[in-house]
Design a protein around this motif. Structure first.
Motif, PDB file in Angstrom:
ATOM      1  N   UNK A 151       0.774  -1.285  -0.002  1.00 29.45           N
ATOM      2  CA  UNK A 151      -0.252  -0.052  -0.196  1.00 29.45           C
ATOM      3  C   UNK A 151       0.841   1.258   0.115  1.00 29.45           C
ATOM      4  N   UNK A 152       1.812   1.362   0.960  1.00 28.53           N
ATOM      5  CA  UNK A 152       2.912   2.376   1.069  1.00 28.53           C
ATOM      6  C   UNK A 152       3.552   2.565  -0.410  1.00 28.53           C
ATOM      7  N   UNK A 153       4.125   1.554  -0.772  1.00 31.05           N
ATOM      8  CA  UNK A 153       4.583   1.699  -2.090  1.00 31.05           C
ATOM      9  C   UNK A 153       3.999   2.096  -3.265  1.00 31.05           C
ATOM     10  N   UNK A 154       2.684   1.713  -3.395  1.00 29.83           N
ATOM     11  CA  UNK A 154       1.765   2.231  -4.427  1.00 29.83           C
ATOM     12  C   UNK A 154       1.164   3.677  -4.299  1.00 29.83           C
ATOM     13  N   UNK A 155       1.261   3.943  -2.798  1.00 27.51           N
ATOM     14  CA  UNK A 155       0.866   5.372  -2.759  1.00 27.51           C
ATOM     15  C   UNK A 155       1.892   6.349  -3.179  1.00 27.51           C
ATOM     16  N   UNK A 156       3.082   5.917  -3.060  1.00 28.32           N
ATOM     17  CA  UNK A 156       4.447   6.858  -3.359  1.00 28.32           C
ATOM     18  C   UNK A 156       4.798   6.647  -4.533  1.00 28.32           C
ATOM     19  N   UNK A 157       4.104   5.439  -5.474  1.00 23.54           N
ATOM     20  CA  UNK A 157       4.965   5.170  -6.758  1.00 23.54           C
ATOM     21  C   UNK A 157       6.100   5.080  -6.953  1.00 23.54           C
ATOM     22  N   UNK A 158       6.557   3.970  -5.962  1.00 20.60           N
ATOM     23  CA  UNK A 158       8.058   3.642  -5.910  1.00 20.60           C
ATOM     24  C   UNK A 158       8.282   2.300  -5.659  1.00 20.60           C
ATOM     25  N   UNK A 159       9.163   1.565  -6.096  1.00 29.21           N
ATOM     26  CA  UNK A 159       9.518   0.040  -6.267  1.00 29.21           C
ATOM     27  C   UNK A 159       9.176  -0.597  -4.856  1.00 29.21           C
ATOM     28  N   UNK A 160       8.835  -1.920  -4.939  1.00 25.89           N
ATOM     29  CA  UNK A 160       8.965  -2.742  -3.856  1.00 25.89           C
ATOM     30  C   UNK A 160      10.220  -3.604  -3.920  1.00 25.89           C
ATOM     31  N   UNK A 161      10.630  -4.246  -2.902  1.00 32.26           N
ATOM     32  CA  UNK A 161      11.486  -5.185  -2.895  1.00 32.26           C
ATOM     33  C   UNK A 161      11.346  -5.960  -1.915  1.00 32.26           C
ATOM     34  N   UNK A 162      10.940  -7.332  -2.343  1.00 35.08           N
ATOM     35  CA  UNK A 162      10.776  -8.515  -1.617  1.00 35.08           C
ATOM     36  C   UNK A 162      12.125  -9.226  -1.129  1.00 35.08           C
ATOM     37  N   UNK A 163      12.106  -9.214   0.365  1.00 33.49           N
ATOM     38  CA  UNK A 163      13.361  -9.791   0.958  1.00 33.49           C
ATOM     39  C   UNK A 163      13.147 -11.320   1.712  1.00 33.49           C
ATOM     40  N   UNK A 164      14.109 -11.957   1.549  1.00 31.41           N
ATOM     41  CA  UNK A 164      14.335 -13.296   2.164  1.00 31.41           C
ATOM     42  C   UNK A 164      14.831 -12.841   3.495  1.00 31.41           C
ATOM     43  N   UNK A 165      13.987 -13.353   4.669  1.00 29.65           N
ATOM     44  CA  UNK A 165      14.236 -13.248   6.018  1.00 29.65           C
ATOM     45  C   UNK A 165      15.632 -13.676   6.279  1.00 29.65           C
ATOM     46  N   UNK A 166      15.945 -14.897   5.928  1.00 31.21           N
ATOM     47  CA  UNK A 166      17.256 -15.582   6.336  1.00 31.21           C
ATOM     48  C   UNK A 166      18.357 -15.152   5.567  1.00 31.21           C
ATOM     49  N   UNK A 167      18.206 -14.527   4.629  1.00 30.98           N
ATOM     50  CA  UNK A 167      19.383 -13.808   3.603  1.00 30.98           C
ATOM     51  C   UNK A 167      19.716 -12.547   4.036  1.00 30.98           C
ATOM     52  N   UNK A 168      18.680 -11.836   4.921  1.00 33.13           N
ATOM     53  CA  UNK A 168      18.708 -10.777   5.508  1.00 33.13           C
ATOM     54  C   UNK A 168      19.716 -10.755   6.732  1.00 33.13           C
ATOM     55  N   UNK A 169      19.417 -11.858   7.389  1.00 31.59           N
ATOM     56  CA  UNK A 169      20.306 -12.056   8.853  1.00 31.59           C
ATOM     57  C   UNK A 169      21.908 -12.096   8.568  1.00 31.59           C
ATOM     58  N   UNK A 170      22.237 -12.787   7.165  1.00 24.76           N
ATOM     59  CA  UNK A 170      23.462 -12.687   6.860  1.00 24.76           C
ATOM     60  C   UNK A 170      23.861 -11.607   6.299  1.00 24.76           C
ATOM     61  N   UNK A 171      23.167 -10.781   5.871  1.00 26.33           N
ATOM     62  CA  UNK A 171      23.523  -9.403   5.100  1.00 26.33           C
ATOM     63  C   UNK A 171      23.587  -8.434   5.937  1.00 26.33           C
ATOM     64  N   UNK A 172      23.297  -8.549   7.538  1.00 28.73           N
ATOM     65  CA  UNK A 172      23.293  -7.909   8.519  1.00 28.73           C
ATOM     66  C   UNK A 172      24.595  -7.408   8.746  1.00 28.73           C
TER      67      UNK A 172
END
Length: 341
Positions: free
Chosen positions: A103-124
């Motif tokens: 909803x927020x991305x659509x309202x601002x007309x900016x891209x969405x990025x889908x993130x894998x939670x486990x990959x994000x832990x590594x990239x912390x």
């Protein structure tokens, strides 16, 4: 949406996979804000109740996002993308974050990025939190990701290319800590309580078995059963020698986790080792990893405590690398509770 290659990227990220509602704002990999709202409602149940978690996320998400934007000292118009945790996690909890992000991305007309939670832990490990002289790991490196829901050894070939070379075949390490604590009568979350009491105990006081599993994989269901049997047969020890029991449980679990991790590092010839996830906050995991690093001339990477547990800053780190590759999501995408790395 077009951006110059050298332009800073400002991303709002949202994490809602379990029982913490979090929002962060990152400029590239620099953390401008990172808010986390916990949920104490689960304490009296001794574990996370999915339906209650979903309701709490709905109450928390708007004020948490608002606080993250204000604390970052930006306006909504400064955002280049909205990132969110697509999975893995509790379906109801994930849906709150997914729906808000869309909803927020659509309202601002900016891209969405889908993130894998486990990959994000590594990239912390790539987060820039204004720490002096901090240098993130260079690829390839190995990461032991240990949490309440997952236990994985990950071969990180690049920020966007990872391979799971070992994982648990049943329960996760964090769940083994928490269940053992519950059997000992300790409050939820039990893992930190075991860590605290273990500092006062003798790790060799009691013997608990290490499961035998092929390759770099793990198993924790049998270990939990052994703790249950011990508690049933030794009520006096639980009453009088709790620190020794906690120290013995923790020492067995930590040695089991790290032995396989170190074996993988030696077999693959990798000298950079990292840990991630909630259990990476455990003091014995950290101490024994540092010691092994000194003994084997390995570089070790240990996250700040605030980036061990679930948080939106790590979601933003993954989103930054995905943004640079124009890896954008769709408004049609939905949450995936068992999303693979």
């Amino acid at each position: 949406m077009m951006l110059e290659d050298n332009k800073d990227i400002t991303i709002l990220s949202i994490e809602s996979s379990c029982d913490e509602t979090s929002a962060a704002v990152l400029r590239n990999t620099r953390v401008l804000s990172n808010y986390i709202a916990g949920q104490k409602v689960h304490e009296k149940y001794g574990g996370v109740v999915p339906e209650l978690a979903s309701r709490a996320h709905m109450q928390n998400i708007l004020p948490v996002v608002d606080a993250a934007i204000k604390d970052a000292n930006i306006s909504k118009s400064d955002l280049d993308a909205i990132a969110y945790t697509r999975g893995p996690g509790l379906m109801g909890a994930l849906l709150v974050g997914v729906s808000f992000a869309k909803s927020f991305a659509q309202a601002l007309d900016i891209p969405l990025i889908e993130v894998n939670h486990m990959k994000a832990h590594v990239l912390a490990h790539f987060l820039d939190n204004n720490a002096e002289n901090y240098i993130p790991p260079s690829c390839p490196f190995l990461c032991l990701t240990i949490s309440g829901g997952h236990t994985q050894i990950v071969h990180v070939k690049s920020p966007l290319e990872m391979e799971v070379i070992g994982s648990t075949i049943d329960d996760a390490a964090g769940e083994a800590f928490d269940k053992s604590a519950k059997l000992l009568g300790l409050p939820y979350p039990g893992g930190p309580m075991i860590d605290k009491l273990a500092k006062e105990g003798n790790p060799k006081a009691y013997d608990f078995p290490k499961p035998k599993v092929d390759d770099y994989n793990y198993s924790f269901s049998g270990f939990k059963t052994s703790v249950l049997r011990f508690v049933e047969k030794n009520p006096d020890a639980v009453k009088n020698n709790l620190p020794d029991i906690c120290a013995s449980i923790q020492s067995t679990l930590v040695d089991y986790l790290l032995e396989k991790f170190f074996e993988a590092a030696k077999d693959l010839g990798i000298d950079q080792l990292a840990i991630a996830g909630g259990v990476s906050a455990n003091s014995e995991v950290r101490d024994k990893l540092r010691l092994a690093g000194e003994q084997n001339n390995w570089k070790v990477f240990i996250p700040k405590f605030e980036y061990c547990t679930d948080n939106a800053a790590m979601i933003g780190a993954s989103a930054y690398f995905q943004f640079k590759q124009k890896d954008f999501g769709s408004l049609d995408a939905n949450a995936i509770a068992r999303l693979k790395l």
